[in-house]
Design a protein around this motif. Sequence first.
Motif, PDB file in Angstrom:
ATOM      1  N   ILE A 446      29.749   2.766  11.085  1.00 11.57           N
ATOM      2  CA  ILE A 446      29.448   2.621   9.662  1.00 11.57           C
ATOM      3  C   ILE A 446      28.105   1.922   9.551  1.00 11.57           C
ATOM      4  O   ILE A 446      27.952   0.785  10.021  1.00 11.57           O
ATOM      5  CB  ILE A 446      30.526   1.806   8.921  1.00 11.57           C
ATOM      6  N   LEU A 447      27.139   2.569   8.943  1.00  7.49           N
ATOM      7  CA  LEU A 447      25.811   1.995   8.755  1.00  7.49           C
ATOM      8  C   LEU A 447      25.745   1.368   7.369  1.00  7.49           C
ATOM      9  O   LEU A 447      25.846   2.062   6.357  1.00  7.49           O
ATOM     10  CB  LEU A 447      24.742   3.081   8.904  1.00  7.49           C
ATOM     11  N   GLY A 448      25.631   0.050   7.313  1.00  8.51           N
ATOM     12  CA  GLY A 448      25.569  -0.663   6.045  1.00  8.51           C
ATOM     13  C   GLY A 448      24.137  -0.866   5.593  1.00  8.51           C
ATOM     14  O   GLY A 448      23.322  -1.434   6.329  1.00  8.51           O
ATOM     15  N   LEU A 449      23.815  -0.418   4.395  1.00 11.42           N
ATOM     16  CA  LEU A 449      22.493  -0.580   3.799  1.00 11.42           C
ATOM     17  C   LEU A 449      22.633  -1.361   2.500  1.00 11.42           C
ATOM     18  O   LEU A 449      23.627  -1.219   1.785  1.00 11.42           O
ATOM     19  CB  LEU A 449      21.856   0.784   3.524  1.00 11.42           C
ATOM     20  N   ALA A 454      28.320  -4.741   5.945  1.00  9.23           N
ATOM     21  CA  ALA A 454      28.610  -4.891   7.372  1.00  9.23           C
ATOM     22  C   ALA A 454      28.356  -3.554   8.049  1.00  9.23           C
ATOM     23  O   ALA A 454      28.920  -2.540   7.650  1.00  9.23           O
ATOM     24  CB  ALA A 454      30.054  -5.318   7.584  1.00  9.23           C
ATOM     25  N   SER A 455      27.492  -3.551   9.051  1.00 11.03           N
ATOM     26  CA  SER A 455      27.294  -2.367   9.885  1.00 11.03           C
ATOM     27  C   SER A 455      28.175  -2.502  11.116  1.00 11.03           C
ATOM     28  O   SER A 455      28.149  -3.540  11.782  1.00 11.03           O
ATOM     29  CB  SER A 455      25.827  -2.232  10.302  1.00 11.03           C
ATOM     30  N   LYS A 456      28.966  -1.477  11.406  1.00  6.99           N
ATOM     31  CA  LYS A 456      29.863  -1.478  12.559  1.00  6.99           C
ATOM     32  C   LYS A 456      29.418  -0.368  13.513  1.00  6.99           C
ATOM     33  O   LYS A 456      29.504   0.814  13.177  1.00  6.99           O
ATOM     34  CB  LYS A 456      31.307  -1.239  12.111  1.00  6.99           C
ATOM     35  N   PHE A 457      28.933  -0.762  14.679  1.00  8.89           N
ATOM     36  CA  PHE A 457      28.414   0.183  15.664  1.00  8.89           C
ATOM     37  C   PHE A 457      29.499   0.407  16.717  1.00  8.89           C
ATOM     38  O   PHE A 457      29.777  -0.469  17.535  1.00  8.89           O
ATOM     39  CB  PHE A 457      27.130  -0.354  16.283  1.00  8.89           C
ATOM     40  N   VAL A 458      30.109   1.589  16.682  1.00  8.97           N
ATOM     41  CA  VAL A 458      31.290   1.879  17.479  1.00  8.97           C
ATOM     42  C   VAL A 458      30.911   2.626  18.748  1.00  8.97           C
ATOM     43  O   VAL A 458      30.192   3.630  18.705  1.00  8.97           O
ATOM     44  CB  VAL A 458      32.304   2.707  16.664  1.00  8.97           C
ATOM     45  N   LEU A 468      26.873  -6.108  12.555  1.00  9.06           N
ATOM     46  CA  LEU A 468      25.723  -6.807  11.995  1.00  9.06           C
ATOM     47  C   LEU A 468      25.937  -6.932  10.494  1.00  9.06           C
ATOM     48  O   LEU A 468      26.389  -5.977   9.848  1.00  9.06           O
ATOM     49  CB  LEU A 468      24.418  -6.048  12.270  1.00  9.06           C
ATOM     50  N   TYR A 469      25.611  -8.094   9.936  1.00  6.58           N
ATOM     51  CA  TYR A 469      25.876  -8.349   8.519  1.00  6.58           C
ATOM     52  C   TYR A 469      24.574  -8.617   7.772  1.00  6.58           C
ATOM     53  O   TYR A 469      23.693  -9.328   8.258  1.00  6.58           O
ATOM     54  CB  TYR A 469      26.817  -9.546   8.372  1.00  6.58           C
ATOM     55  N   SER A 470      24.473  -8.029   6.587  1.00  4.10           N
ATOM     56  CA  SER A 470      23.325  -8.265   5.723  1.00  4.10           C
ATOM     57  C   SER A 470      23.654  -9.395   4.758  1.00  4.10           C
ATOM     58  O   SER A 470      24.810  -9.547   4.332  1.00  4.10           O
ATOM     59  CB  SER A 470      22.977  -7.007   4.927  1.00  4.10           C
ATOM     60  N   PRO A 471      22.665 -10.201   4.368  1.00  2.00           N
ATOM     61  CA  PRO A 471      22.922 -11.299   3.426  1.00  2.00           C
ATOM     62  C   PRO A 471      23.522 -10.788   2.122  1.00  2.00           C
ATOM     63  O   PRO A 471      23.174  -9.712   1.633  1.00  2.00           O
ATOM     64  CB  PRO A 471      21.534 -11.895   3.197  1.00  2.00           C
ATOM     65  N   LYS A 472      24.425 -11.590   1.547  1.00  2.00           N
ATOM     66  CA  LYS A 472      25.017 -11.226   0.262  1.00  2.00           C
ATOM     67  C   LYS A 472      24.054 -11.468  -0.891  1.00  2.00           C
ATOM     68  O   LYS A 472      24.085 -10.751  -1.888  1.00  2.00           O
ATOM     69  CB  LYS A 472      26.306 -12.021   0.048  1.00  2.00           C
ATOM     70  N   ASN A 473      23.228 -12.485  -0.740  1.00  2.00           N
ATOM     71  CA  ASN A 473      22.277 -12.819  -1.805  1.00  2.00           C
ATOM     72  C   ASN A 473      21.158 -11.779  -1.849  1.00  2.00           C
ATOM     73  O   ASN A 473      20.506 -11.521  -0.830  1.00  2.00           O
ATOM     74  CB  ASN A 473      21.699 -14.204  -1.551  1.00  2.00           C
ATOM     75  N   PRO A 474      20.885 -11.158  -3.006  1.00  2.00           N
ATOM     76  CA  PRO A 474      19.863 -10.110  -3.070  1.00  2.00           C
ATOM     77  C   PRO A 474      18.487 -10.570  -2.620  1.00  2.00           C
ATOM     78  O   PRO A 474      17.771  -9.824  -1.927  1.00  2.00           O
ATOM     79  CB  PRO A 474      19.865  -9.715  -4.553  1.00  2.00           C
ATOM     80  N   LEU A 475      18.092 -11.781  -2.994  1.00  2.00           N
ATOM     81  CA  LEU A 475      16.781 -12.274  -2.602  1.00  2.00           C
ATOM     82  C   LEU A 475      16.698 -12.472  -1.093  1.00  2.00           C
ATOM     83  O   LEU A 475      15.695 -12.113  -0.456  1.00  2.00           O
ATOM     84  CB  LEU A 475      16.473 -13.587  -3.321  1.00  2.00           C
ATOM     85  N   LEU A 484      16.428  -7.112   9.555  1.00  2.00           N
ATOM     86  CA  LEU A 484      17.653  -6.313   9.456  1.00  2.00           C
ATOM     87  C   LEU A 484      17.417  -4.902   9.966  1.00  2.00           C
ATOM     88  O   LEU A 484      18.231  -4.351  10.733  1.00  2.00           O
ATOM     89  CB  LEU A 484      18.143  -6.276   8.011  1.00  2.00           C
ATOM     90  N   ILE A 485      16.318  -4.297   9.546  1.00  2.00           N
ATOM     91  CA  ILE A 485      16.006  -2.931   9.978  1.00  2.00           C
ATOM     92  C   ILE A 485      15.831  -2.878  11.487  1.00  2.00           C
ATOM     93  O   ILE A 485      16.397  -2.008  12.168  1.00  2.00           O
ATOM     94  CB  ILE A 485      14.743  -2.417   9.256  1.00  2.00           C
TER      95      ILE A 485
END
Length: 496
Positions: A446-449, A454-458, A468-475, A484-485
Amino acid sequence: MKLLLQTDPPTMTAWLHDVVRLYYPGWKIEVEDSGQAEGRMRIVRSQSKGKVEVALTVEDRNGTIRERIMLEAGDEKNSEDVEKEVRRQIRLITYRLLARHTGKEGNPYGILTGVRPTKLVQRWLDEDLPTEQVETRLENQYAIRRDKAKLLTEIALRERPYLMDNDAASRYLSVYVGIPFCPSRCHYCSFLGATVTDYSRQVTPFMEALGREVEVFGQVTKDLGFKVQSIYVGGGTPTVLACNDLEVLLEWLNRYFVSAATREITVEAGRPDTLTAEKLRLLREAGVTRISINPQTMNDATLRAIGRSHSVEEVVRAFELARHEGLRQINMDLIVGLPGEGMKEYTNTADRILQLKPENVTVHVLAVKRGSVLAETERGVGAREQIEQVERGIEMFRNRLTGTGYEPYYLYRQRYMAANMENLGYSLPGCYCLYNILMIEERQTILGLGAGTASKFVNPGSWTLTSLYSPKNPLSYVESLSRLIRNKVDKLGALT
């Protein structure tokens, strides 16, 4: 109330804490002796010549109980598997000791306290274990109640046709896009969403960053030979986006990810107060196959109490408008255990939802992250009574939904759920949400953008994964985009 939990070695506390908490709801569990604990529990593990000895002592208002048990440590050549098995046995011993000591019934899911209990069932089904043996193992090895063992097995079997084999899982992935904005924040919500107060200052920079990320991974997935099987746009409330931004987002997804291999596109349209005919038309014309309109309850008094800025009639109008605009698969989320609700309110919600006939209904149990499980409510109902109401409510929804043709097709759990139950997705036959199954079973990357994803690399060879997790805060997301990229590109490349 405080309980002192001491383990030797101390690392055991991390994987025993959740079992202990099942029997001491509302207690603060301490690991350092403050001298103020009303209860004490000590668990000591020692090992010698292939044997593991476990000594347990519990002292509280129920009295004192002690137990000493010997376990086989197993073959040292498979040390990782042996350790997992020893931990399972110690958790089970602790669970059963506390059940005897406290006289409490325990957890319907026994010591299987994780988010995705059907993953264990899928592993056993991979080994061609007969259904009856799967259920027996769940009961004997994990102390799962028989009805829950049957439910887990039933759902896992329904999911099997949608799971890919190793070869297919190496060629396909799914995409989750996180839009972290809402028109307002619901009082029960545990997700950190950004309430939109200044659209150009908050949303515009986020959309610019998201556009860059989508473009990069559109090219990366193509270069690496991946096909996108499903797309899920969640949040937050994605339909809080202005029409022009929503249109741009949908155009990006079609340009960079959609192909003949794409079987499903879901957009969370959770708040009916964000929906218009124009937005719904945009969704349909962009190829969206499924949306969620999530009332949580169909009782106006509760909607006001939990901070939802809409009425039941607005939910009905939004649903009917979506049908009018040609959207043929609609999910509706409900929550059992909201403050002030009992069987009367649950029954009314079931009546109103079934009148609308959505293809999917997801029944959630309210999860309270701190303190006891619904120990107090606005009406002063006690914890035991409230838990019984939740259990009756869950049973009523199950009977009403299955009695009108819906099937339970995916399940997950959360910490601090009322009555230690489950969140359960129901569907009319042939209308399962593919993304939900793939996400829960973790059998596909699952690629999270976007933010809060949460991106899950299986790894299809072993079904192991890295996250890998992206910040919840937009800024924070915007500021960390380059990193992240880079990290996600590396993880995707390692799969090929």
